[in-house]
Design an enzyme around this catalytic site. Structure first.
Site, PDB file in Angstrom:
ATOM      1  N   ASP A  18       0.828  -1.211   0.000  1.00  0.00           N
ATOM      2  CA  ASP A  18       0.000   0.000   0.000  1.00  0.00           C
ATOM      3  C   ASP A  18       0.865   1.264   0.000  1.00  0.00           C
ATOM      4  O   ASP A  18       1.980   1.259   0.516  1.00  0.00           O
ATOM      5  CB  ASP A  18      -0.920  -0.033   1.238  1.00  0.00           C
ATOM      6  CG  ASP A  18      -2.083   0.929   1.097  1.00  0.00           C
ATOM      7  OD1 ASP A  18      -2.321   1.431  -0.020  1.00  0.00           O
ATOM      8  OD2 ASP A  18      -2.766   1.171   2.118  1.00  0.00           O
ATOM      9  N   ARG A  22       0.060   7.764  -2.391  1.00  0.00           N
ATOM     10  CA  ARG A  22       0.679   8.790  -1.539  1.00  0.00           C
ATOM     11  C   ARG A  22       2.126   9.040  -1.945  1.00  0.00           C
ATOM     12  O   ARG A  22       2.614  10.166  -1.881  1.00  0.00           O
ATOM     13  CB  ARG A  22       0.582   8.379  -0.058  1.00  0.00           C
ATOM     14  CG  ARG A  22      -0.760   8.754   0.553  1.00  0.00           C
ATOM     15  CD  ARG A  22      -1.052   7.979   1.801  1.00  0.00           C
ATOM     16  NE  ARG A  22      -1.430   6.597   1.481  1.00  0.00           N
ATOM     17  CZ  ARG A  22      -1.524   5.634   2.379  1.00  0.00           C
ATOM     18  NH1 ARG A  22      -1.239   5.881   3.643  1.00  0.00           N
ATOM     19  NH2 ARG A  22      -1.888   4.423   2.010  1.00  0.00           N
ATOM     20  N   TRP A  23       2.791   8.008  -2.385  1.00  0.00           N
ATOM     21  CA  TRP A  23       4.174   8.177  -2.870  1.00  0.00           C
ATOM     22  C   TRP A  23       4.181   9.114  -4.079  1.00  0.00           C
ATOM     23  O   TRP A  23       5.009  10.031  -4.171  1.00  0.00           O
ATOM     24  CB  TRP A  23       4.766   6.817  -3.245  1.00  0.00           C
ATOM     25  CG  TRP A  23       6.207   6.872  -3.659  1.00  0.00           C
ATOM     26  CD1 TRP A  23       7.294   6.740  -2.845  1.00  0.00           C
ATOM     27  CD2 TRP A  23       6.720   7.106  -4.986  1.00  0.00           C
ATOM     28  NE1 TRP A  23       8.452   6.864  -3.579  1.00  0.00           N
ATOM     29  CE2 TRP A  23       8.127   7.096  -4.887  1.00  0.00           C
ATOM     30  CE3 TRP A  23       6.132   7.332  -6.221  1.00  0.00           C
ATOM     31  CZ2 TRP A  23       8.957   7.290  -5.999  1.00  0.00           C
ATOM     32  CZ3 TRP A  23       6.951   7.525  -7.327  1.00  0.00           C
ATOM     33  CH2 TRP A  23       8.343   7.503  -7.210  1.00  0.00           C
ATOM     34  N   HIS A  35       2.146   3.674  -9.133  1.00  0.00           N
ATOM     35  CA  HIS A  35       1.954   2.225  -9.305  1.00  0.00           C
ATOM     36  C   HIS A  35       3.122   1.627 -10.094  1.00  0.00           C
ATOM     37  O   HIS A  35       3.566   0.515  -9.822  1.00  0.00           O
ATOM     38  CB  HIS A  35       0.639   1.946 -10.030  1.00  0.00           C
ATOM     39  CG  HIS A  35      -0.577   2.311  -9.238  1.00  0.00           C
ATOM     40  ND1 HIS A  35      -0.760   1.922  -7.925  1.00  0.00           N
ATOM     41  CD2 HIS A  35      -1.678   3.039  -9.556  1.00  0.00           C
ATOM     42  CE1 HIS A  35      -1.925   2.382  -7.479  1.00  0.00           C
ATOM     43  NE2 HIS A  35      -2.492   3.070  -8.450  1.00  0.00           N
ATOM     44  N   SER A  63      -7.558  -5.480  -5.028  1.00  0.00           N
ATOM     45  CA  SER A  63      -8.664  -6.035  -4.240  1.00  0.00           C
ATOM     46  C   SER A  63      -9.969  -5.920  -5.014  1.00  0.00           C
ATOM     47  O   SER A  63     -10.095  -5.131  -5.951  1.00  0.00           O
ATOM     48  CB  SER A  63      -8.785  -5.283  -2.905  1.00  0.00           C
ATOM     49  OG  SER A  63      -9.322  -3.995  -3.120  1.00  0.00           O
ATOM     50  N   ASN A  66     -11.026  -2.497  -5.081  1.00  0.00           N
ATOM     51  CA  ASN A  66     -10.273  -1.607  -5.971  1.00  0.00           C
ATOM     52  C   ASN A  66     -10.951  -1.423  -7.339  1.00  0.00           C
ATOM     53  O   ASN A  66     -10.666  -0.474  -8.053  1.00  0.00           O
ATOM     54  CB  ASN A  66      -8.836  -2.105  -6.185  1.00  0.00           C
ATOM     55  CG  ASN A  66      -7.944  -1.955  -4.964  1.00  0.00           C
ATOM     56  OD1 ASN A  66      -7.008  -2.729  -4.771  1.00  0.00           O
ATOM     57  ND2 ASN A  66      -8.216  -0.964  -4.114  1.00  0.00           N
ATOM     58  N   SER A 194      -7.914  -4.799   5.362  1.00  0.00           N
ATOM     59  CA  SER A 194      -8.551  -4.506   4.069  1.00  0.00           C
ATOM     60  C   SER A 194      -8.996  -5.758   3.309  1.00  0.00           C
ATOM     61  O   SER A 194      -8.692  -5.928   2.125  1.00  0.00           O
ATOM     62  CB  SER A 194      -7.616  -3.649   3.194  1.00  0.00           C
ATOM     63  OG  SER A 194      -7.304  -2.436   3.838  1.00  0.00           O
TER      64      SER A 194
HETATM   65  C1  IPE Z   1      -5.328  -2.752  -0.092  1.00  0.00           C
HETATM   66  O1  IPE Z   1      -5.008  -1.421  -0.282  1.00  0.00           O
HETATM   67  C2  IPE Z   1      -5.345  -3.458  -1.406  1.00  0.00           C
HETATM   68  C3  IPE Z   1      -4.064  -3.573  -2.076  1.00  0.00           C
HETATM   69  C4  IPE Z   1      -2.917  -3.227  -1.607  1.00  0.00           C
HETATM   70  C5  IPE Z   1      -4.123  -4.163  -3.384  1.00  0.00           C
HETATM   71  P1  IPE Z   1      -6.143  -0.288  -0.353  1.00  0.00           P
HETATM   72  O2  IPE Z   1      -5.432   0.992  -0.520  1.00  0.00           O
HETATM   73  O3  IPE Z   1      -7.143  -0.636  -1.379  1.00  0.00           O
HETATM   74  O4  IPE Z   1      -6.811  -0.422   1.077  1.00  0.00           O
HETATM   75  P2  IPE Z   1      -7.663   0.640   1.919  1.00  0.00           P
HETATM   76  O5  IPE Z   1      -8.699   1.177   1.002  1.00  0.00           O
HETATM   77  O6  IPE Z   1      -6.713   1.705   2.349  1.00  0.00           O
HETATM   78  O7  IPE Z   1      -8.189  -0.131   3.070  1.00  0.00           O
HETATM   79  C1  IPE Z   2      -1.639   0.330  -3.332  1.00  0.00           C
HETATM   80  O1  IPE Z   2      -1.436   1.695  -3.382  1.00  0.00           O
HETATM   81  C2  IPE Z   2      -1.906  -0.254  -4.691  1.00  0.00           C
HETATM   82  C3  IPE Z   2      -3.294  -0.691  -4.904  1.00  0.00           C
HETATM   83  C4  IPE Z   2      -4.262  -0.651  -4.036  1.00  0.00           C
HETATM   84  C5  IPE Z   2      -3.602  -1.228  -6.209  1.00  0.00           C
HETATM   85  P1  IPE Z   2      -2.646   2.736  -3.301  1.00  0.00           P
HETATM   86  O2  IPE Z   2      -3.030   3.088  -4.690  1.00  0.00           O
HETATM   87  O3  IPE Z   2      -3.722   2.231  -2.445  1.00  0.00           O
HETATM   88  O4  IPE Z   2      -1.912   3.960  -2.614  1.00  0.00           O
HETATM   89  P2  IPE Z   2      -2.530   4.985  -1.558  1.00  0.00           P
HETATM   90  O5  IPE Z   2      -3.115   4.187  -0.452  1.00  0.00           O
HETATM   91  O6  IPE Z   2      -3.567   5.763  -2.289  1.00  0.00           O
HETATM   92  O7  IPE Z   2      -1.379   5.799  -1.128  1.00  0.00           O
HETATM   93 MG    MG Z   3      -4.110   2.411  -0.469  1.00  0.00          MG
END
Ligand code: IPE
Ligand code: IPE
Ligand code: MG
Length: 246
Positions: A18, A22-23, A35, A63, A66, A194
């Site tokens: 995760d 934010r990165w 990504h 997920s 997602n 999650s």
């Molecule tokens: C969990 O991350 C799913 C993956 C890393 C693929 P999310 O960013 O979707 O989780 P929440 O929404 O913060 O719980």
């Molecule tokens: C995790 O990074 C990757 C996936 C859920 C596919 P995020 O896209 O959830 O990154 P944040 O949580 O918005 O920083």
């Molecule tokens: Mg996330």
């Protein structure tokens, strides 16, 4: 130096990767580029786990929830997955890694699904490590689908109600044949599961780090393993009982 006991490695590591978004924000670039950078961190972690002798690595890549993200982001993630498979298959072969998946693979784009099936097939005999990708995965959804299939099998006379126990239930899950994760790592400072491997993580050791996934390095992995090795896994017993067993 991070001290690791090479004889006490977790057999199965699961990671909630995760923090890509934010990165990207931190670097004032688009989420998709976050990504992309995250995919590089995947390569490092896969390689390191293989090198040190981890037998199972499960990565939460996408997920069920997602799917509700903006269509453009979902599309980009599918593209990156496709690219990863194209580029990495050779490397997986070379390293003796077997690819497996958990999740509702049928919901993926047919081309990505085909490529996944091909890669799974061509790596099926590799025995150095299992790289298990959670794609379109949801823990509750997995449990419900298991229950539905058990009910079907019961109707067909394949399974009796008295035969339903933890072991038989395991057989109806995507992870059938895999040991439960010993260690779960979640990056980006979130303290939640999650909807990941809800059944399988009953006794998993949890490790949370503030590091954002694209910044996750070999050393970060070693820190997580070192922390895991300091824990006493009691499985409900007392310390004294464990000493007697060991
Ligand atoms: C969990 O991350 C799913 C993956 C890393 C693929 P999310 O960013 O979707 O989780 P929440 O929404 O913060 O719980
Ligand atoms: C995790 O990074 C990757 C996936 C859920 C596919 P995020 O896209 O959830 O990154 P944040 O949580 O918005 O920083
Ligand atoms: Mg996330």
């Amino acid at each position: 130096m991070i001290k690791i006991d090479w004889n006490k490695l977790p057999r199965h590591i699961a990671i909630i990767m995760d923090g890509n978004g934010r990165w990207a924000k931190q670097h004032a670039i688009g989420r998709v580029r976050g990504h992309k950078k995250g995919a590089q961190a995947v390569r490092t972690v896969v390689k390191t786990c293989r090198e040190i002798g981890i037998k199972y690595l499960t990565l939460y890549a996408f997920s069920i929830e997602n799917w509700e993200r903006p269509a453009k982001e979902v599309e980009a993630l599918m593209f990156l997955l496709d690219e990863y498979l194209t580029k990495e298959t050779k490397e997986l072969q070379k390293q003796g890694i077997r690819l497996t998946t958990i999740g509702e693979i049928d919901r993926l784009h047919p081309l990505v699904k085909d490529k996944l099936l091909q890669t799974k097939e061509s790596t099926a005999k590799n025995d150095q490590m299992v790289l298990n990708l959670a794609l379109s995965y949801g823990g509750k959804d997995e449990i419900i689908s298991a229950v539905k299939r058990i009910v079907q099998d019961n109707k067909r006379g394949i399974i009796d109600i008295s035969d339903i126990n933890k072991e038989t239930f395991d057989r109806y899950l995507y992870t059938y044949g895999m040991p439960d994760p010993d260690l779960l790592i979640r990056t980006s400072g979130e303290y939640r599961i999650s909807n990941f491997l809800l059944w399988q993580m009953a006794y998993t050791e949890l490790y949370f780090t503030n590091v954002l996934w694209p910044d996750f390095t070999k050393d970060d992995l070693f820190k997580a393993i070192a922390s895991y090795q300091k824990r006493e896994r009691r499985f409900g017993l007392t310390s004294e009982q464990l000493e007697e067993i060991n």
